[in-house]
Scaffold this active site. Sequence first.
Site, PDB file in Angstrom:
ATOM      1  N   ILE A  83       0.819  -1.212   0.000  1.00 39.71           N
ATOM      2  CA  ILE A  83       0.000   0.000   0.000  1.00 39.71           C
ATOM      3  C   ILE A  83       0.856   1.266   0.000  1.00 39.71           C
ATOM      4  CG2 ILE A  83      -1.994  -1.101   1.044  1.00 39.71           C
ATOM      5  CD1 ILE A  83      -1.221   0.057   3.696  1.00 39.71           C
ATOM      6  N   GLU A  84       2.142   1.122  -0.250  1.00 37.27           N
ATOM      7  CA  GLU A  84       3.003   2.296  -0.419  1.00 37.27           C
ATOM      8  C   GLU A  84       3.506   2.350  -1.859  1.00 37.27           C
ATOM      9  OE1 GLU A  84       5.173   3.901   3.161  1.00 37.27           O
ATOM     10  OE2 GLU A  84       5.179   1.768   3.675  1.00 37.27           O
TER      11      GLU A  84
END
Length: 320
Positions: A83-84
Amino acid sequence: MNLEGNFIFDKRLSVDNTVACATCHDPKFAFAENKKVSEGVGGKKGARNAPTVLNAMFFEQQFWDGRAPTLEEQAKQPIINPIEMGMPDHDAVVKKLKGIPEYVEAFKKVFGGEITIDRVAQAIAAFERTLLTGNSPFDRFIAGDENAISESAKRGWQLFQGKARCITCHEFNRSNPFFTDNKYHNIGVAMNKEGFAELAKKAEQLAKQGRLDKRKLDELALDPAFSELGRFLVTFNPKDIGAFKTPTLRNVELTAPYMHDGSEATLMDVIEFYNRGGNANPNLSGEMRPLNLTDQEKQDLVEFLKALTGEFPKDFPENK
């Protein structure tokens, strides 16, 4: 190519070429961000606010929960977090960079060899070690210039050391001038999240039963379902449930919003939070208590915090 600095701004380090380190650690915001929580590839949102990396070379551990012992270890994690920056693994990162001729040449020039993930982390960490800040109005005041800060800020400094009790955790002395004790405290911010009390109770039970393991720690730290456990995810010590690292206060005027989850929008909001003694919970730090500050005292503290805004480098490669 400036290998070290270029990495910070190069979105090609992410799986879809949309996110760079500087996306969340933006120079305009003292290498922090102006969002509550970080947004990664595909607009995915994490659970924590990106802290400043200014002066990070002096911090004993990295991340809000201290799960990375060095800048190099910290640099490796966001690149492969789903999720980065979303790269599937470190091998994929190396393969992608080997397909970019300027990086192949730069690594030969700088490292005398081929691209490896350890060298990528070394390059990023080397750049971060240049991000030093100081010479704030407060620094000039403490060095003897009585006119460097306002009378309100001077009163705020006295409150900071006394009635407001800020210096208890935001330490300042000759050997540690960064306004942090580099320790972890539960001040009740995690209690903002619905279901935290139940999660904390379950985590404590699992820890006592020895049923926890350090699986995918970086992912858990950014998962809203687990993130609020804080330092506990690293130590599995029930005393660390909801505890997060004391952040530096240097340049704090520029790094809103505040707290690990970005839940406090302004410096005054932060002071109001501490003035009421944080949010009650079974693991609340013993240092937290109501302060009974007057409106003028709150404003004086804000003025003091603004006096901690220092000078830092402004010339960087263009964000690709």
